[in-house]
Write a protein that holds these residues in place. Sequence first.
Motif: not given
Length: 491
Positions: A175-185, A190-192
């Motif tokens: 679970v992630a709440y309320p935001n999850l971030a993916l980041t480049s190396g 970044c995509r939230v």
Amino acid sequence: MADIRYVVLSDLHFGADNSVLTSVLSEGAGRFQVDPAAPTPLLEAMVAGLRQLTAGQSARPTLILAGDVLDLALSPDEVAATAFEGFVDLALAPAGRLFDPVVYYLPGNHDHHMWESAREAQYVAALRDWPAGKALEAPWHTTRLLPERQPPVTPELLSAVIGRRPGCGDVSVHVAYPNLALTSGDGRRCRVISHGHFTEPIYTLMSHLRDLLFPTQRVPGAASIATLEEENFAWIDFFWSTLGRSGQVGEDVGLVYADLTSAADLDVLGANLIAGLMAHGKGPAWLHPIETRVLGSIFKREVNHVARSERGTPDVTLSAKSQAGLRSYLGGPVAGQLRAELGEVPPDLGFIWGHTHKPYVDSWSVEGYPGRVQILNTGGWVVDTAEPAGVQGGGAVLMDDDLNAVLLRFYTQTADGTPAPVEVLAPANAAGGGPGAATGGGPGAGNPLFDALAGSLDPAAEPWCSISAAAASLVAERHQLQREVTAARSS
């Protein structure tokens, strides 16, 4: 083509009778039965489409479920869970498994109770390991943006539903709440991902009331994401994730959900809530009848002011009110969380959300962000109105290893009920440029994933044409059901 690394789905609303992913048996005259054990043709075709796009990849994509997956607001637990099992069997069973066994889950408003249960279990586990003599910390209300920076938090209900399916015991849900971030190396991209309910003021109603009734407690500046959740979690959990399952009371509340644009219904809601609070001893003992009436008037006014749902504006992609709410959420809580946890707002940022049931892409300049913000909305898989709403539909956001993102719009409602072709859409990139579409538009600026998908996906071929046909048929069925229910209410 680069591998599809992430698939983001939201607003599946498994178990709800207006979800086109939940089978419904109509009995006429506004009467019907949900048949949760039977996947709809659209669910089967949607999974088949994603399987075709990811066939032959070196690794399976990671599934991110961005809220309102189980509709705990409008269906009993067992109905929502049974409908979700159909998706598990199609996408996570060992034979033909589509996704990686690690799944990320971001609860929304209709399944907010999944977060409440998970965070309470996590806190209890932490207490067991708490050093003796060390002062206890207060329970936390959010997770960190980056999942690798905290121990996994598990939604027990969802994990149990998945784990009981044959061969799915190795699947884990975080679970992630309320935001999850993916980041480049390099940290520059970044995509939230977020469900997005905090973009509408109805979900921060308690904060509004606090500011109105106790203005001296207001803290200058934008509220943090932790503060928003801490002040409003009980309200969200109560009204959207618990009360809707309370027998006949829940059915009555469902009628309010369906008509949050009605001033009369909202007046009733405000009056009932304030009366309930007073009757159960939640109001100050010194309140006399006149003060109670004044407080009730204030509460009803605020409810009417903030409760105009985005779902209640089916003629525009995003209303002016929700545009302001999204801009405020990005510029305040999201920016604050990015700076606190990543040290800065990355120059190439995208925001992926659902909640509105209107799939679209856009690119905005937002104060405090160094580049334009890519915005991708997954839409939703429910039919909210008795008549077609051209901006409503459902899709999935796909990302590659470099976090290039596209919206695969599986369907939209059409005025005449004819099938709408599947489309690939991409917003402008951080440096500018126009949005792209598979039909009637230029390529997404600097987005190789868009170029590859838009150039290879044929909407007239299988399984895409079956997706369009199944969606049109099920949407028409749900429109008719809505009309029958409305007529039955009026008679």
